[in-house]
Design a protein around this motif. Structure first.
Motif, PDB file in Angstrom:
ATOM      1  N   ILE A   1       0.877  -1.177   0.000  1.00  0.00           N
ATOM      2  CA  ILE A   1       0.000   0.000   0.000  1.00  0.00           C
ATOM      3  C   ILE A   1       0.911   1.223   0.000  1.00  0.00           C
ATOM      4  CG2 ILE A   1      -1.820   1.250   1.217  1.00  0.00           C
ATOM      5  CD1 ILE A   1      -2.742  -1.375   2.408  1.00  0.00           C
ATOM      6  N   ILE A   2       0.712   2.072  -0.985  1.00  0.00           N
ATOM      7  CA  ILE A   2       1.604   3.228  -1.150  1.00  0.00           C
ATOM      8  C   ILE A   2       0.843   4.519  -0.847  1.00  0.00           C
ATOM      9  CG2 ILE A   2       3.015   4.515  -2.837  1.00  0.00           C
ATOM     10  CD1 ILE A   2       4.142   1.732  -2.225  1.00  0.00           C
ATOM     11  N   GLY A   3       1.503   5.376  -0.081  1.00  0.00           N
ATOM     12  CA  GLY A   3       1.011   6.749   0.063  1.00  0.00           C
ATOM     13  C   GLY A   3       0.052   7.003   1.203  1.00  0.00           C
ATOM     14  N   THR A   4       0.113   6.227   2.272  1.00  0.00           N
ATOM     15  CA  THR A   4      -0.666   6.596   3.455  1.00  0.00           C
ATOM     16  C   THR A   4       0.115   6.285   4.730  1.00  0.00           C
ATOM     17  OG1 THR A   4      -2.665   6.256   4.761  1.00  0.00           O
ATOM     18  CG2 THR A   4      -1.953   4.388   3.439  1.00  0.00           C
ATOM     19  N   ASP A   5       0.019   7.225   5.691  1.00  0.00           N
ATOM     20  CA  ASP A   5       0.650   7.013   6.995  1.00  0.00           C
ATOM     21  C   ASP A   5      -0.246   6.178   7.900  1.00  0.00           C
ATOM     22  OD1 ASP A   5       2.874   8.549   6.551  1.00  0.00           O
ATOM     23  OD2 ASP A   5       1.858  10.412   7.105  1.00  0.00           O
ATOM     24  N   SER A   6      -1.503   6.013   7.457  1.00  0.00           N
ATOM     25  CA  SER A   6      -2.480   5.386   8.350  1.00  0.00           C
ATOM     26  C   SER A   6      -2.076   3.960   8.722  1.00  0.00           C
ATOM     27  CB  SER A   6      -3.840   5.366   7.653  1.00  0.00           C
ATOM     28  OG  SER A   6      -4.683   4.460   8.320  1.00  0.00           O
ATOM     29  N   LEU A   7      -2.258   3.664   9.981  1.00  0.00           N
ATOM     30  CA  LEU A   7      -1.955   2.328  10.488  1.00  0.00           C
ATOM     31  C   LEU A   7      -2.961   1.295   9.957  1.00  0.00           C
ATOM     32  CD1 LEU A   7       0.286   1.586  12.487  1.00  0.00           C
ATOM     33  CD2 LEU A   7      -1.409   1.668  14.313  1.00  0.00           C
ATOM     34  N   TYR A   8      -4.069   1.797   9.390  1.00  0.00           N
ATOM     35  CA  TYR A   8      -5.047   0.880   8.797  1.00  0.00           C
ATOM     36  C   TYR A   8      -4.427   0.140   7.609  1.00  0.00           C
ATOM     37  CZ  TYR A   8      -8.772   2.912  11.635  1.00  0.00           C
ATOM     38  OH  TYR A   8      -9.556   3.305  12.676  1.00  0.00           O
ATOM     39  N   ALA A   9      -3.374   0.715   7.035  1.00  0.00           N
ATOM     40  CA  ALA A   9      -2.696   0.018   5.936  1.00  0.00           C
ATOM     41  C   ALA A   9      -2.060  -1.269   6.473  1.00  0.00           C
ATOM     42  CB  ALA A   9      -1.652   0.926   5.298  1.00  0.00           C
ATOM     43  N   GLU A  10      -1.392  -1.177   7.613  1.00  0.00           N
ATOM     44  CA  GLU A  10      -0.796  -2.373   8.234  1.00  0.00           C
ATOM     45  C   GLU A  10      -1.896  -3.394   8.536  1.00  0.00           C
ATOM     46  OE1 GLU A  10       0.406   0.619   8.707  1.00  0.00           O
ATOM     47  OE2 GLU A  10       2.511   0.581   9.330  1.00  0.00           O
TER      48      GLU A  10
ATOM     49  N   SER B   1      -2.430   0.108  19.455  1.00  0.00           N
ATOM     50  CA  SER B   1      -3.713   0.260  18.762  1.00  0.00           C
ATOM     51  C   SER B   1      -3.860  -0.795  17.671  1.00  0.00           C
ATOM     52  CB  SER B   1      -3.940   1.678  18.248  1.00  0.00           C
ATOM     53  OG  SER B   1      -2.904   2.040  17.408  1.00  0.00           O
ATOM     54  N   LEU B   2      -2.757  -1.185  17.042  1.00  0.00           N
ATOM     55  CA  LEU B   2      -2.844  -2.244  16.033  1.00  0.00           C
ATOM     56  C   LEU B   2      -3.391  -3.539  16.670  1.00  0.00           C
ATOM     57  CD1 LEU B   2      -2.233  -2.603  13.040  1.00  0.00           C
ATOM     58  CD2 LEU B   2       0.080  -3.297  13.635  1.00  0.00           C
ATOM     59  N   PHE B   3      -2.851  -3.893  17.821  1.00  0.00           N
ATOM     60  CA  PHE B   3      -3.323  -5.123  18.483  1.00  0.00           C
ATOM     61  C   PHE B   3      -4.787  -5.003  18.922  1.00  0.00           C
ATOM     62  CE2 PHE B   3       1.165  -6.236  18.537  1.00  0.00           C
ATOM     63  CZ  PHE B   3       1.087  -7.581  18.203  1.00  0.00           C
TER      64      PHE B   3
END
Ligand code: HAM
Length: 418
Positions: free
Chosen positions: A125-134, A242-244
């Protein structure tokens, strides 16, 4: 002559399995809304050698072409992806989700789970800082491995953070992460004394060694939190926390765990990093990835962030085989096998086959007249579901044999052509 060391031939029975892997990978990417891209199999050598200091540089298959250009067979896809992003940086609407299934080359010591030529699914996923990408990427890996029939008792996604490790090293005034991180990476594989010795050689004091041992042995996020003294460390910790929580909320908790031994060999990772292992960790990593903030900029482009992972075909196939999860029959076995009774003239087979194929059916038949028994043996070997007996007479009634049950009956040809 045999294949060069670390390479494989794919006979049809092997290629069938490759196709099964690739189809399941592709289906997952499509289900998650990733778009496919490709690049060249060889690139300019400097795409990989840059300033990276990566182990991968020592594993390159590089050569000069007839024009004297220094080139290398691609050892991974991420630099190609970053180059492609840089070339169209302004036009590409970000964020975007891309996937690719490249054939890769690494001059590694050939061993179980590691070859010199292999395939690797890449999702990025390119171009977002959002942790939702992870979250999206790790959810996709879990979904894909479950599609293969694997469960939480078979594999685990170990998650850590380069950002957190770097902040904790900085907190201890250890400003040489490139020396310290590989030692943390090896911790599980070396005796405690060697771990301490190596850290001291990398200029860590006894107090640092104590801190790093505690860090690597911390059993969970709460314990880890106690070690975080600076804002940077606390912020990186919160990301993991927050990821967990999100995995928890999505019901994916059993598939993931905090694993600080996941450091990742590649130098470009800057944030969350993760690796997938079989539960007993008896095999090499099945997949690995993470966030890379600086790769595009390092290759001369704008500072575009990316996050992604690669999963290879080799370990995954070994694991599926061990668990009895590889398909035994071809996914594309013929539906009908036509056998010829009567005269040796095979043209009626071709005529019927053509009609069935026009109706979209997968059809096989002999190309050389044989006794019926031999033709039926070939039908069984082909994996076809049904045999159709073709005679020299023009007829619209056909005799059918179901191979699984042995049931034999006649049917109107129109019904088979539907
Ligand atoms: P990597 O950890 O070098 O990461 O490789 C990812 C996966 O590729 C490994 O976990 C393993 O399954 C497979 N693999 C690596 N080397 C070999 C080998 N010699 N033989 C067989 N399989 C192998 C990367 O390549 C990153 N570029 C992944 C990535 C994508 N990071 C962000 N986006």
């Amino acid at each position: 002559m045999q294949t060069p060391k670390g390479t494989r031939d794919f006979y049809p029975e092997d290629q069938r399995i490759q196709n099964y892997l690739f189809q399941t990978w592709t289906a997952t990417c499509i289900e998650f809304g990733y778009e496919e891209y490709e690049g060249p199999m060889f690139e300019h050598l400097e795409l990989y050698t840059g300033k990276s200091g990566n182990e991968i540089v020592t594993q390159l298959y590089n050569f000069q072409d007839k024009g004297g250009r220094d080139l290398a067979l691609r050892p991974e896809m991420t630099p190609t992806l970053a180059r492609m992003v840089n070339q169209r940086s302004r036009e590409l609407k970000k964020p975007f989700k891309w996937y690719s299934i490249p054939r890769l080359f690494r001059y590694e010591r050939a061993q179980k789970g590691r070859l010199r030529e292999f395939f690797q699914l890449n999702m990025d996923i390119i171009g977002t800082d959002s942790l939702y990408a992870e979250l999206d990427l790790i959810a996709a890996i879990i979904h894909m491995l479950r599609k293969f029939g694997l469960s939480a008792t078979d594999f685990c996604v170990g998650i850590s953070s380069r950002k957190l490790l770097a902040a904790l090293l900085a907190q201890r005034n250890l400003l040489n992460p490139e020396e310290i991180l590989p030692i943390l990476d090896k911790k599980a594989k070396i005796p405690a004394e060697k771990f301490q010795e190596d850290l001291q050689t990398a200029k860590a004091s006894l107090l640092d060694v104590e801190f790093l041992t505690k860090l690597m042995e911390s059993a969970g996020l709460a314990e880890l939190h106690e070690l975080c003294a600076t804002d940077e460390a606390k912020q990186a910790w919160s990301e993991l926390d927050s990821l967990f929580q999100q995995f928890d909320a999505l019901g994916l908790k059993e598939y993931v765990s905090l694993d600080l031994s996941v450091v990742r060999g590649l130098a470009y990772y800057t944030g969350v990093v993760f690796e997938v292992f079989d539960r007993s960790k008896s095999m090499r990593a099945i997949a690995g990835g993470g966030r890379y903030d600086n790769l595009c900029a390092r290759l001369g482009g704008a500072p575009v962030t990316g996050v992604g992972f690669g999963v290879g075909d080799v370990v995954l196939k070994d694991l599926l085989q061990e668990k009895g999860l590889l398909p035994e029959v071809s996914l594309h076995a013929p539906e009908l096998f036509l056998v010829k009774a009567g005269s040796p003239d095979l043209l009626p087979l071709f005529k019927w086959a053509s009609q069935f194929r026009q109706a979209g059916t997968r059809v096989a038949h002999t190309l050389q007249f044989q006794k019926l028994g031999k033709q039926l043996e070939a039908a069984a070997r082909s994996g076809a579901a049904k045999v159709v007996f073709i005679t020299d007479d023009v007829t619209d009634t056909l005799e059918i044999k179901e191979l699984a049950t042995g049931n034999q009956y006649t049917t109107k040809s129109q019904e088979l052509l539907l």
